[in-house]
Scaffold this motif. Structure first.
Motif, PDB file in Angstrom:
ATOM      1  N   ASP A 202      16.147  -9.604 -24.108  1.00 41.31           N
ATOM      2  CA  ASP A 202      14.895  -8.852 -24.269  1.00 41.31           C
ATOM      3  C   ASP A 202      14.664  -8.364 -25.682  1.00 41.31           C
ATOM      4  N   GLY A 203      15.751  -8.150 -26.421  1.00 45.00           N
ATOM      5  CA  GLY A 203      15.613  -7.565 -27.751  1.00 45.00           C
ATOM      6  C   GLY A 203      15.426  -6.060 -27.715  1.00 45.00           C
ATOM      7  N   ARG A 204      15.650  -5.444 -26.555  1.00 42.38           N
ATOM      8  CA  ARG A 204      15.546  -3.995 -26.404  1.00 42.38           C
ATOM      9  C   ARG A 204      16.293  -3.611 -25.140  1.00 42.38           C
ATOM     10  N   ILE A 205      16.546  -2.309 -24.988  1.00 47.30           N
ATOM     11  CA  ILE A 205      17.283  -1.833 -23.825  1.00 47.30           C
ATOM     12  C   ILE A 205      16.291  -1.280 -22.801  1.00 47.30           C
ATOM     13  N   VAL A 206      16.179  -1.969 -21.686  1.00 45.47           N
ATOM     14  CA  VAL A 206      15.339  -1.522 -20.578  1.00 45.47           C
ATOM     15  C   VAL A 206      16.205  -1.506 -19.333  1.00 45.47           C
ATOM     16  N   THR A 207      16.366  -0.335 -18.733  1.00 46.32           N
ATOM     17  CA  THR A 207      17.228  -0.238 -17.559  1.00 46.32           C
ATOM     18  C   THR A 207      16.462   0.118 -16.287  1.00 46.32           C
ATOM     19  N   VAL A 208      15.178   0.431 -16.415  1.00 42.07           N
ATOM     20  CA  VAL A 208      14.377   0.687 -15.218  1.00 42.07           C
ATOM     21  C   VAL A 208      13.959  -0.647 -14.600  1.00 42.07           C
ATOM     22  N   ASP A 209      13.619  -0.617 -13.324  1.00 50.95           N
ATOM     23  CA  ASP A 209      13.145  -1.819 -12.643  1.00 50.95           C
ATOM     24  C   ASP A 209      11.673  -2.060 -12.994  1.00 50.95           C
ATOM     25  N   ALA A 210      11.365  -3.273 -13.416  1.00 51.27           N
ATOM     26  CA  ALA A 210       9.989  -3.609 -13.771  1.00 51.27           C
ATOM     27  C   ALA A 210       9.825  -5.126 -13.732  1.00 51.27           C
ATOM     28  N   GLU A 211       8.675  -5.578 -13.266  1.00 53.27           N
ATOM     29  CA  GLU A 211       8.410  -7.019 -13.244  1.00 53.27           C
ATOM     30  C   GLU A 211       8.351  -7.571 -14.662  1.00 53.27           C
ATOM     31  N   ASP A 212       7.748  -6.809 -15.563  1.00 52.75           N
ATOM     32  CA  ASP A 212       7.666  -7.212 -16.966  1.00 52.75           C
ATOM     33  C   ASP A 212       8.365  -6.145 -17.796  1.00 52.75           C
ATOM     34  N   ARG A 213       9.658  -6.346 -18.064  1.00 46.70           N
ATOM     35  CA  ARG A 213      10.424  -5.328 -18.782  1.00 46.70           C
ATOM     36  C   ARG A 213       9.886  -5.090 -20.183  1.00 46.70           C
ATOM     37  N   LEU A 214       9.368  -6.128 -20.811  1.00 51.91           N
ATOM     38  CA  LEU A 214       8.895  -5.977 -22.180  1.00 51.91           C
ATOM     39  C   LEU A 214       7.625  -5.140 -22.263  1.00 51.91           C
ATOM     40  N   ALA A 215       6.941  -4.944 -21.129  1.00 54.25           N
ATOM     41  CA  ALA A 215       5.722  -4.139 -21.120  1.00 54.25           C
ATOM     42  C   ALA A 215       6.002  -2.666 -20.861  1.00 54.25           C
ATOM     43  N   VAL A 216       7.247  -2.306 -20.563  1.00 57.79           N
ATOM     44  CA  VAL A 216       7.591  -0.911 -20.271  1.00 57.79           C
ATOM     45  C   VAL A 216       7.560  -0.103 -21.573  1.00 57.79           C
ATOM     46  N   PRO A 217       6.821   1.013 -21.609  1.00 59.79           N
ATOM     47  CA  PRO A 217       6.823   1.844 -22.831  1.00 59.79           C
ATOM     48  C   PRO A 217       8.226   2.313 -23.175  1.00 59.79           C
ATOM     49  N   GLU A 218       8.505   2.421 -24.458  1.00 60.85           N
ATOM     50  CA  GLU A 218       9.844   2.756 -24.909  1.00 60.85           C
ATOM     51  C   GLU A 218      10.321   4.090 -24.349  1.00 60.85           C
ATOM     52  N   ASP A 219       9.436   5.063 -24.239  1.00 60.58           N
ATOM     53  CA  ASP A 219       9.860   6.386 -23.776  1.00 60.58           C
ATOM     54  C   ASP A 219      10.080   6.441 -22.264  1.00 60.58           C
ATOM     55  N   ARG A 220       9.816   5.337 -21.553  1.00 60.37           N
ATOM     56  CA  ARG A 220      10.036   5.289 -20.113  1.00 60.37           C
ATOM     57  C   ARG A 220      10.944   4.118 -19.724  1.00 60.37           C
ATOM     58  N   ALA A 221      11.664   3.588 -20.692  1.00 59.54           N
ATOM     59  CA  ALA A 221      12.453   2.370 -20.449  1.00 59.54           C
ATOM     60  C   ALA A 221      13.840   2.652 -19.893  1.00 59.54           C
ATOM     61  N   ARG A 222      14.272   3.911 -19.910  1.00 54.94           N
ATOM     62  CA  ARG A 222      15.614   4.249 -19.447  1.00 54.94           C
ATOM     63  C   ARG A 222      15.556   5.269 -18.310  1.00 54.94           C
ATOM     64  N   ARG A 223      16.644   5.338 -17.544  1.00 56.55           N
ATOM     65  CA  ARG A 223      16.679   6.218 -16.373  1.00 56.55           C
ATOM     66  C   ARG A 223      17.076   7.652 -16.717  1.00 56.55           C
ATOM     67  N   VAL A 224      18.018   7.815 -17.655  1.00 59.06           N
ATOM     68  CA  VAL A 224      18.421   9.176 -18.033  1.00 59.06           C
ATOM     69  C   VAL A 224      18.436   9.402 -19.544  1.00 59.06           C
ATOM     70  N   TYR A 225      18.652   8.372 -20.336  1.00 57.02           N
ATOM     71  CA  TYR A 225      18.789   8.544 -21.782  1.00 57.02           C
ATOM     72  C   TYR A 225      17.491   9.077 -22.377  1.00 57.02           C
ATOM     73  N   LYS A 226      17.563  10.268 -22.947  1.00 54.98           N
ATOM     74  CA  LYS A 226      16.427  10.953 -23.564  1.00 54.98           C
ATOM     75  C   LYS A 226      15.250  11.117 -22.595  1.00 54.98           C
ATOM     76  N   GLN A 227      15.576  11.292 -21.314  1.00 55.76           N
ATOM     77  CA  GLN A 227      14.564  11.579 -20.305  1.00 55.76           C
ATOM     78  C   GLN A 227      14.645  13.055 -19.917  1.00 55.76           C
ATOM     79  N   ASP A 228      13.501  13.633 -19.552  1.00 51.53           N
ATOM     80  CA  ASP A 228      13.496  15.010 -19.072  1.00 51.53           C
ATOM     81  C   ASP A 228      14.075  15.105 -17.668  1.00 51.53           C
ATOM     82  N   ALA A 229      13.791  14.085 -16.854  1.00 53.17           N
ATOM     83  CA  ALA A 229      14.261  14.075 -15.471  1.00 53.17           C
ATOM     84  C   ALA A 229      14.762  12.688 -15.120  1.00 53.17           C
ATOM     85  N   CYS A 230      15.718  12.638 -14.212  1.00 54.11           N
ATOM     86  CA  CYS A 230      16.281  11.374 -13.741  1.00 54.11           C
ATOM     87  C   CYS A 230      15.167  10.526 -13.122  1.00 54.11           C
ATOM     88  N   ARG A 231      15.094   9.273 -13.521  1.00 51.89           N
ATOM     89  CA  ARG A 231      14.056   8.394 -13.010  1.00 51.89           C
ATOM     90  C   ARG A 231      14.329   7.955 -11.576  1.00 51.89           C
TER      91      ARG A 231
END
Length: 256
Positions: A202-231
């Protein structure tokens, strides 16, 4: 600091130099470019966060990007490198310029072997052994979150993969590294391998489930890293200093 997937992607790209004799230059004057100028590149390899460019001259160019380093590619080659370039490796068709690495040095074969020998198994390498990674992890004296940042335990893992892999395995970063069972350590290795392999593609770290990982905004791409709440569950993410870096975890999904 770039994590291991970035260095493996770079090795793939720089492999276009393999088989070619390169012109080497160091406008900054901080690399002995004459030692590899005109040498044929035989291999470009990545081990953890270390890039290794092997030449037929019997020398290896070792690069660690650190926090600010980057490679710039130019094709066609339209001019001389800028003065701040630490190292340029070029053929008539392409030039790669290295800027602001934390380390750029020449290694002998012995130096290269010693460097690689100090590193733990790399989840992105086919020669890595899961059993050895589990042994090193469970032998570490300290929290598992610190163990994952120790490149002598597992090579290539940084703060993002640490947070996301531990969350996926439901392991708190503050738990003692010796606590997880061999099965848990094996699962952690498998999760790291999967996440890091996908990040190379992918060329980036995306750990959330998504049909198109590359379309996930960077600030919502992870489950806990730099998140306010667990995804996963919505519980506020907690932070702590573990291994000299800020860790991110969910106290509900990852009970201590």
């Amino acid at each position: 600091m770039p994590e291991g997937h970035t260095i493996h992607r770079l090795a793939r790209s720089l492999a276009e130099l393999v088989g070619h004799r390169v012109r080497a230059a160091s406008p900054q004057g901080r690399f002995p470019a004459d030692a590899v100028d005109g040498a044929r590149v035989e291999d470009v390899d990545a081990v953890g966060k270390h890039l290794l460019i092997d030449t037929a001259a019997g020398r290896t160019v070792h690069v660690h990007l650190g926090m600010r380093g980057k490679w710039l590619r130019f094709s066609p080659v339209t001019g001389a490198p800028l003065r701040q370039v630490r190292l340029r490796l070029a053929t008539p068709d392409v030039a790669w310029d290295l800027i602001a690495p934390s380390r750029c040095e020449l290694l002998t074969l012995g130096d290269r072997s010693a460097l690689v020998g100090r590193l733990g198994p790399d989840p992105l390498r086919p020669d890595a052994e899961a059993a050895e990674a589990a042994r090193r992890l469970r032998s570490f004296r300290g929290p598992v979150g610190a163990a994952l940042l120790d490149q002598g335990v597992i090579a290539g893992v940084g703060n993002v993969f640490r947070a996301e892999a531990l969350h996926a395995c439901r392991i708190a970063p503050t738990r003692a590294a010796r606590d997880p069972s061999e099965a848990d350590a094996g699962r952690l290795w498998a999760v790291l391998t999967r996440m890091m392999t996908r990040a190379v593609e992918d060329g980036r770290i995306v750990t959330v489930d998504a049909e198109d990982r590359l379309a996930v905004p960077e600030d919502r791409a992870r489950r806990v890293y730099k998140q306010d709440a667990c995804r996963d569950c919505g519980t506020p993410v907690v932070t702590a200093e573990v291994g000299g870096r800020t860790s991110y975890s969910c106290p509900l999904c990852q009970p201590s």
